[in-house]
Design an enzyme around this catalytic site. Structure first.
Site, short mmCIF file in Angstrom:
data_model
loop_
_atom_site.label_atom_id
_atom_site.label_comp_id
_atom_site.label_asym_id
_atom_site.label_seq_id
_atom_site.Cartn_x
_atom_site.Cartn_y
_atom_site.Cartn_z
N GLY A 1 22.08 125.59 31.46
CA GLY A 1 21.39 125.74 30.18
C GLY A 1 21.35 127.19 29.75
N HIS B 1 12.49 125.28 35.01
CA HIS B 1 11.73 125.79 33.86
C HIS B 1 11.14 124.62 33.09
CE1 HIS B 1 11.46 128.32 29.99
NE2 HIS B 1 10.48 128.65 30.81
N ASP B 2 10.07 124.91 32.37
CA ASP B 2 9.38 123.91 31.54
C ASP B 2 8.84 122.75 32.35
OD1 ASP B 2 9.70 125.28 29.08
OD2 ASP B 2 11.77 124.61 28.97
N ASP C 1 26.94 125.65 30.14
CA ASP C 1 26.39 125.04 28.93
C ASP C 1 27.54 124.59 28.04
OD1 ASP C 1 24.97 124.52 26.43
OD2 ASP C 1 23.38 125.85 27.13
N HIS D 1 16.13 118.62 28.47
CA HIS D 1 14.84 118.37 29.09
C HIS D 1 14.43 116.90 29.11
CE1 HIS D 1 14.74 122.61 29.10
NE2 HIS D 1 13.43 122.76 29.23
N SER E 1 17.58 134.04 29.13
CA SER E 1 17.32 134.00 30.57
C SER E 1 18.48 134.56 31.36
CB SER E 1 17.00 132.58 31.02
OG SER E 1 18.02 131.68 30.66
N SER F 1 27.34 120.01 32.05
CA SER F 1 26.90 120.31 33.41
C SER F 1 27.43 119.30 34.43
CB SER F 1 25.37 120.34 33.46
OG SER F 1 24.89 120.38 34.78
N GLY G 1 24.06 122.31 22.07
CA GLY G 1 22.62 122.12 21.93
C GLY G 1 22.11 120.87 22.60
N PHE H 1 13.63 130.84 24.48
CA PHE H 1 12.31 130.27 24.67
C PHE H 1 11.64 130.69 25.98
CE2 PHE H 1 15.10 127.21 22.43
CZ PHE H 1 14.49 127.25 21.18
#
Length: 209
Positions: free
Chosen positions: A43, A166-167, A68, A141, A49, A121, A72, A17
């Site tokens: 992640g 990010h995001d 990670d 997130h 990335s 994590s 998911g 993404f």
């Protein structure tokens, strides 16, 4: 610094993404700070990335540790907008992005630069004691995982190193607010200063211990 064309192509065509402009900004940040020590990514998903980070690590002579559990985050589970059914392991009925990640990194030729740590994590952070040149937070997130990633890993960033989110979406209409709130918390701590903004990517530099 210009990213090698072959690795840029691999990153842009990998599953994930990360928009190209944000990926290249991530690469530039890793090139800028990576000489200070290892880079950590929270992640991994399928490794998109990690290619940008791995390419930078190769350039400056460091490594990327990417953490990670590969089951998911919430937003890619069945019933959510970002769910990919091809990543479900039918034997267990669970997401498993690890095989795709390994294939992605192998195809990019970055297995020497990118080190995968498979686990939660917060559990890995509790065992970690190596100073980091750069931390990239891009895991779950929602509020709890972003907060845990920040609290567990940011203390390991060296002075002069980078914290990258990010995001980050100031406008709720553009996305979830947890990364934005934790990003603001980092700024308000006085330990970090904003260096650059590229789309939803924020690069901060640690200014004090």
């Amino acid at each position: 610094m210009t990213m090698p064309q072959q690795l840029r192509y691999a990153a842009e065509h990998a599953k994930g993404f990360m928009p190209r402009e944000e990926g290249l900004a991530l690469y530039e940040a890793a090139c800028t700070y990576g000489a200070l020590g290892p880079i950590c990514e929270i992640g991994t998903y399928c490794g998109k990335s990690a290619i940008y980070l791995g390419a930078a690590a190769r350039r400056v002579g460091t490594v990327v540790v990417t953490v990670d559990h590969h089951r998911g985050s919430e937003e890619i589970q069945p019933g959510w907008a970002h769910h990919d059914p091809t990543l479900v392991d039918p034997r267990f009925g669970k997401m498993d992005s690890l095989p795709t990640f390994r294939a992605t990194i192998a195809a990019a030729g970055l297995e020497e630069e990118v080190i995968a740590v498979v686990g939660r994590s917060d559990r890995v952070a509790a065992l970690w004691n190596t100073p980091l040149s750069m931390l990239f937070i891009d895991g779950g997130h929602s509020e709890e995982p972003v907060t845990e990633d920040y609290e567990g890993w940011a203390p390991h960033i060296v002075v002069g190193g980078a914290l990258v989110f990010h995001d980050v979406h100031p406008d709720p209409a553009d996305g979830g607010q947890a990364p934005y709130r934790v990003y603001l918390r980092a700024l308000e701590s006085g330990d970090f200063g904003l260096v650059s903004v590229t789309g939803s990517l924020r690069v901060l530099e640690r200014t004090r211990a």
